[in-house]
Scaffold this motif. Sequence first.
Motif, mmCIF file in Angstrom:
data_model
loop_
_atom_site.group_PDB
_atom_site.id
_atom_site.type_symbol
_atom_site.label_atom_id
_atom_site.label_comp_id
_atom_site.label_asym_id
_atom_site.label_seq_id
_atom_site.Cartn_x
_atom_site.Cartn_y
_atom_site.Cartn_z
ATOM 1 N N SER A 246 -1.713 10.682 37.568
ATOM 2 C CA SER A 246 -2.757 10.343 36.605
ATOM 3 C C SER A 246 -3.000 8.839 36.550
ATOM 4 N N ALA A 247 -1.917 8.055 36.556
ATOM 5 C CA ALA A 247 -2.061 6.602 36.511
ATOM 6 C C ALA A 247 -2.757 6.090 37.768
ATOM 7 N N LYS A 248 -2.374 6.594 38.922
ATOM 8 C CA LYS A 248 -3.000 6.173 40.178
ATOM 9 C C LYS A 248 -4.483 6.497 40.194
ATOM 10 N N SER A 249 -4.826 7.698 39.735
ATOM 11 C CA SER A 249 -6.237 8.085 39.738
ATOM 12 C C SER A 249 -7.051 7.263 38.755
ATOM 13 N N PHE B 215 -6.694 2.235 31.502
ATOM 14 C CA PHE B 215 -5.715 2.603 30.496
ATOM 15 C C PHE B 215 -6.260 3.658 29.548
ATOM 16 N N LEU B 216 -7.531 3.565 29.169
ATOM 17 C CA LEU B 216 -8.115 4.572 28.289
ATOM 18 C C LEU B 216 -8.148 5.940 28.965
ATOM 19 N N THR B 217 -8.452 5.975 30.249
ATOM 20 C CA THR B 217 -8.454 7.226 30.984
ATOM 21 C C THR B 217 -7.054 7.832 31.023
ATOM 22 N N PHE B 218 -6.071 7.017 31.360
ATOM 23 C CA PHE B 218 -4.695 7.492 31.485
ATOM 24 C C PHE B 218 -4.125 7.933 30.139
ATOM 25 N N SER B 219 -4.343 7.142 29.102
ATOM 26 C CA SER B 219 -3.710 7.381 27.800
ATOM 27 C C SER B 219 -4.469 8.361 26.925
ATOM 28 N N HIS B 220 -5.708 8.724 27.300
ATOM 29 C CA HIS B 220 -6.593 9.509 26.441
ATOM 30 C C HIS B 220 -6.819 8.762 25.126
ATOM 31 N N GLY B 221 -6.851 7.440 25.214
ATOM 32 C CA GLY B 221 -6.951 6.623 24.022
ATOM 33 C C GLY B 221 -8.381 6.392 23.571
ATOM 34 N N ALA C 66 -10.821 15.968 31.546
ATOM 35 C CA ALA C 66 -9.646 15.131 31.712
ATOM 36 C C ALA C 66 -8.413 15.987 31.918
ATOM 37 N N ALA C 67 -7.428 15.455 32.639
ATOM 38 C CA ALA C 67 -6.141 16.106 32.765
ATOM 39 C C ALA C 67 -5.426 16.054 31.415
ATOM 40 N N PRO C 68 -4.519 16.990 31.146
ATOM 41 C CA PRO C 68 -3.790 16.963 29.876
ATOM 42 C C PRO C 68 -3.028 15.647 29.718
#
Length: 302
Positions: free
Chosen positions: A127-130, A194-200, A32-34
């Motif tokens: 990151s959000a777009k991806s 959202f989980l991907t973007f937020s690292h949640g 994942a990206a930071p």
Amino acid sequence: MRALHSAFRLGTVAILTFGVSGSLAETRSVKAAPTVAVGPQYDTTHVYVAPENVDAFVKAFLGTFGGTTTKQVVVTVTPTPSSTSSQLLQTPVGTVSLFGFKTPVPYPFGAERTGYLVTDLDRAIVSAKSAGADVLVALFPDPIGSDAVIQWPGGIDMQLYWHTTKPSYVAFQTIPENRVYVSSVRVNDFLRGFLTFSHGKIVSDDPHAPGIEIGRPGDAFRRVRVESLFGKLTVFVTDGHLPYPYGRELTGYEVSSLSDTLAKAASLGVSILVQPYSSSGRTAAIVEFPGGYVAEIHEINR
């Protein structure tokens, strides 16, 4: 659906594939990206009220939860010409970006529910777009930094922002929850993105949550609770058959005493739309502040 948070580890993000029933069919992890998140105390609920209601809202909101406000300024906060009063209300249980537009509000502003501070806005947009988000408003400057507005599957709008001068805010006593209503058709796409973007991580996923929480006692619905460095987010998966005011509340605020908080709120002109009820380990109510802002307030039953 099995708990998904076990798939989230430092430096990885889960790619989720859901079956037609919503069950987890496949999980695999990739690099994942930071993270671009800063912290929950930098994430604000965007509240729009008519100019004549701004002072009454500030008095009621701070009187209910405590806290302070920045000095009110009149600025342009959109990429096209507009004018609004703007101030930041900081309380121990949540932060509000308050706007009192003196001109018509340019589209699509007013529909974004939150503003999330990020470490790097360019990287956050990529990151959000991806992760599957659309960019409704491309990056633009504001008086203290820059902003963009994104939309997640299911029609959930959020603003991302970056400050030229790094802010330093006191951590919350309790972290508020962003309350999101999504259809069963789009919820898995929303969660995946959202989980991907937020690292949640998903901390609970109840397919049979009590319907009283959406104003339908006797029914059940799916409720998903998510946590990340952006804060808490609760996803209500419904058919859209919601009695007022459910679905109108943007944020849920955790307080130590719900009865005391409601008493203070009522004395300041706040309307109690849903009287206190108990469900799933909390006692909650829904209120409306002067100017029309609807919020949930809850106490955790310990």
